[in-house]
Design a protein around this motif. Sequence first.
Motif: not given
Length: 401
Positions: A1-6, A88-91, A94-99, A76-80
Amino acid sequence: MDGIVIIGAGECGTRAAFMAREAGYVGPITLIGKEPHLPYERPPLSKLADGMVQMKQICVAGALEATEIRYLPGVSASAIDVASHSVRLTDDAVLQYDKLLIATGASPRHLNCVGAQHALDFRTYADADVMFSRAQGAKSAAIIGGGLIGMELAAVLRGRGIKVSIIEAASKPLGRAVPPRFAERLHLHHVKEGVAFHLGQGVSEIQKGGAILTDGTAVPADLVVGAIGVVPDTELAQQAGISTGNGILTDMFLRTSAPDVFAAGDCSAVSQIGGGHMRFESWRNARLQGETAGRNMAGANEPFNGMPWFWSNQYDLSLQVVGLPSAGHAQVSRTIEGGDLEFYLDDGRLVAAAGLGVGNACAKDIKLAEMLVANGASPDPSQLADPAVNLKVLLKSLRAA
């Protein structure tokens, strides 16, 4: 997990990241910013310094590194995907989040007339840089929209000797958020400074040489700026199946309809005690909501109870409004040295206040009025009207009681 993603590195998202750390969160924090710069504040963009656009940074790179906040600029983010807790980011990363915090803000509302592409937006540093660069060689400008941003830009451009016309569809400028007496005073001040107003008019076409109004009037301009408000950036949330309305809908704790997903700032609409949701558009709201979201993502359970507040500087005048003034409220006026105050009472309780004066003439009184509102004060209207009665005395009396 990538913890907190903002998602969003403006005032709201950046403050949330720092506050999560301050609240004791020790996991990874990733801050995603679609602009290539370090996070910066938007209000100074309309206030030139030595003829240059200001970039007032919220933080320096060293502060992000010191608090172990990973900053991803220019993406930027392209999808949640709320099911897999991923972004998923524009590049294509993919980031996993807890929050997850969605702090995507708002975008300029675009004109839909012929030639709308010729009108400049004013929202980001890049927008401001383009506008003021073009203004260097301009002799005239047309601003479409007589709200706060449009009027502030008019004041700045007049200060540079540029002839300014404001085109406003309503019968008067500043009609939505500013007390009528103060809106009229600001309007007259702009007229005195040489601004031409075209009220009750829409735009049928924008050309390289200006704008054509709906009644056929031509408004010549070397520069045309669209300032007709903003719309919340909710597309990511909508595509992810998160509830939206006039913003991303949240509860009082800034939680969305999706588990572990929060929203804050200009993109969010927060549940209100009396029912419904409210979206606030101001620098301070973005900051306070970001801090509340940061604490809650770190494990707190704190409701957002910020009070609406905004300010606007036009020429030598400064406007401040706290709370939500309404025509249905009882109004009390006070004149002070260098300015005027308006107080708004609902069934005897002070619920809002506004001030308009030269420089910071009203700043102290508005701050005290805000504290009175927050404390549920029901002051004597005659005392509110009397400039000899210090609001600090009313506040002390309330606290003593």
